[in-house]
Design a protein around this motif. Structure first.
Motif, PDB file in Angstrom:
ATOM      1  N   SER A 173     -35.388  43.037  61.288  1.00 62.91           N
ATOM      2  CA  SER A 173     -34.735  41.957  60.550  1.00 62.91           C
ATOM      3  C   SER A 173     -34.533  40.734  61.447  1.00 62.91           C
ATOM      4  O   SER A 173     -34.272  40.870  62.645  1.00 62.91           O
ATOM      5  N   LYS A 174     -34.659  39.537  60.853  1.00 60.30           N
ATOM      6  CA  LYS A 174     -34.394  38.298  61.585  1.00 60.30           C
ATOM      7  C   LYS A 174     -32.918  37.915  61.549  1.00 60.30           C
ATOM      8  O   LYS A 174     -32.500  37.006  62.266  1.00 60.30           O
ATOM      9  N   THR A 175     -32.141  38.599  60.715  1.00 66.16           N
ATOM     10  CA  THR A 175     -30.719  38.283  60.574  1.00 66.16           C
ATOM     11  C   THR A 175     -29.929  38.877  61.733  1.00 66.16           C
ATOM     12  O   THR A 175     -30.015  40.077  62.010  1.00 66.16           O
ATOM     13  N   VAL A 176     -29.159  38.012  62.403  1.00 63.63           N
ATOM     14  CA  VAL A 176     -28.339  38.432  63.539  1.00 63.63           C
ATOM     15  C   VAL A 176     -26.882  38.151  63.207  1.00 63.63           C
ATOM     16  O   VAL A 176     -26.537  37.036  62.784  1.00 63.63           O
ATOM     17  N   THR A 177     -26.048  39.159  63.366  1.00 65.25           N
ATOM     18  CA  THR A 177     -24.606  38.988  63.155  1.00 65.25           C
ATOM     19  C   THR A 177     -23.952  38.592  64.468  1.00 65.25           C
ATOM     20  O   THR A 177     -24.196  39.204  65.505  1.00 65.25           O
ATOM     21  N   VAL A 178     -23.129  37.536  64.398  1.00 66.38           N
ATOM     22  CA  VAL A 178     -22.439  37.022  65.581  1.00 66.38           C
ATOM     23  C   VAL A 178     -20.943  37.230  65.378  1.00 66.38           C
ATOM     24  O   VAL A 178     -20.374  36.783  64.371  1.00 66.38           O
ATOM     25  N   THR A 179     -20.305  37.891  66.328  1.00 61.13           N
ATOM     26  CA  THR A 179     -18.871  38.165  66.233  1.00 61.13           C
ATOM     27  C   THR A 179     -18.115  37.310  67.250  1.00 61.13           C
ATOM     28  O   THR A 179     -18.231  37.522  68.466  1.00 61.13           O
TER      29      THR A 179
END
Length: 413
Positions: free
Chosen positions: A112-118
């Protein structure tokens, strides 16, 4: 019957019927009249190969003392400076987060190209821009791919997602402990919206099938741009004032005027909010209209404040400087201000006022010119050869030293 030459009257006339206006134009589209003859309005030529983000609301051109030809562009999403057909992003930074808040803040999902940033309490909105630096590869996404600018999506209080240029090759969390996340000022609306129908208020506010109880106004992002010597002053309508310093080059972003030291002088009492800024070029004062008062508080829509002469970041009124303030006596809000050769015209919804530099201890004087005008919008005024023309709610006006109404054959239409 011999041929006859037809003589057509220039201009568009809707005050008469189509038949009584014989030899004249009753209806047209994308046509202007020049030297008595109709002429189609031309198209556009592409300037440069760059693309801007958002809807552009103002462009401002100035030439520096070093002959640099700059064009500033304020859009609903960004603030740019163009020079030599190269577009430079100078959008101010709202907040910067570093170690430990950003430690290993990236989470990838395989393929996936989606990256979650916290990032806790990041304060960003959907569609905002963030730029990362100092990150290392995570989940098969390279450091070069992560250390760039992204558009924020799917926002919650402590996390959001970004879309990488390449897909991850594994599910992982990381990114290192030297990450810097620079969040640009939040984007604005592309266009204005007004109403109380479906979608005009928060979900669940009212009963099913009904809109908001009171009209909801969503203002478009609007910029006011001016040069102060070689530098650029930028103001979001009913928002903050920003300053870009020429000496830093086009690679440096604009920043809050209230946080800018100029010529080794620290900022003092800069308005937090202004409806519009304008530079009085003849006497070198930066003015703010419809701004927060000296000492703080809510913005006063009729207040005019001005910084001390030649020092745009010093707004504290003292006997030793020329900073100060005035208030328009009538009207409910300043709509806009425009500079002419001899004065600054200040418009409210129903009055026109003249602001003039006095060269005395009063600094500026404010006089009402007319209490029987209207103005359609902040962008409906133009000054040509020291004459101001503007569109009211039902007629056109001109100010040539006195307020006049312009004849218009399509006024009722």
């Amino acid at each position: 019957m011999p041929l006859q030459k037809l003589q057509f009257k220039p201009g568009l006339n809707r005050d008469q019927t189509n038949y009584t206006n014989e030899g004249g134009f009753f209806e047209c589209n994308k046509v202007r009249f020049r030297s008595g003859y109709p002429q189609k309005i031309g198209g556009w030529l592409r300037y440069g190969t760059f693309t801007i983000a958002g809807v552009c609301r103002q462009m401002f051109n100035w030439i520096t003392t070093a002959s640099d030809n700059y064009l500033a562009l304020g859009t609903s999403k960004k603030l740019y400076i163009e020079a030599g057909q190269i577009l430079n992003d100078i959008t101010p930074i709202r907040a910067t987060f570093v170690n430990p808040t950003t430690n290993n803040c990236f989470t990838t999902v395989n393929l996936s190209k989606t990256v979650t940033v916290t990032i806790t309490a990041h304060g960003a909105l959907d569609g905002d821009y963030v730029t990362f630096s100092g990150a290392v590869a995570v989940g098969g996404i390279t450091a070069a791919t992560l250390n760039t600018e992204f558009i924020i999506t799917l926002v919650s209080a402590n996390s959001f997602t970004i879309t990488a240029a390449t897909a991850a090759t594994s599910s992982a969390s990381g990114g290192g402990t030297s990450i810097t996340a620079a969040f640009q000022i939040s984007i604005g609306n592309n266009n204005a919206a007004y109403g109380n129908g479906w979608g005009a208020d928060t979900w669940g506010t009212n009963a099913w099938g009904s809109g908001s109880a009171t009209p909801v106004v969503l203002s478009q992002r609007d910029w006011f741009l001016q040069n102060f010597d070689n530098d650029l002053v930028a103001n979001i309508r009913n928002g903050a004032i920003y300053y870009w310093e020429y000496s830093g080059g086009t690679g440096v972003r604009a920043k809050l005027l209230s946080a800018t030291t100029i010529d080794s002088i620290a900022p003092a009492d800069v308005p937090n909010v202004a409806m519009q800024i304008l530079v009085s070029q003849n006497d070198k004062h930066l003015l703010a209209f419809g701004c927060t008062p000296f000492g703080g508080g809510a913005a006063d829509p009729l207040l005019i404040r001005f910084a001390t002469q030649d020092q745009p970041n010093v707004w504290t009124p003292l006997v030793t400087n020329s900073a100060g303030f005035l208030r328009v006596s009538r009207g409910s809000a300043i709509v806009c201000a425009v500079a002419t050769r001899q004065e600054i015209l200040v418009y409210t919804e129903g009055t026109l006022n003249s602001l003039q530099f006095t060269r005395t201890s009063d600094v500026f004087s404010l006089n009402e010119l007319s209490d029987n005008i209207s103005i359609l919008s902040p962008r409906s005024v133009v000054v040509v050869n020291n004459t101001a023309y503007w569109l009211g709610h039902d007629k056109f006006y001109a100010y040539t030293g006195r307020v006049e109404t312009l004849p218009c054959t399509i006024r009722n239409h």
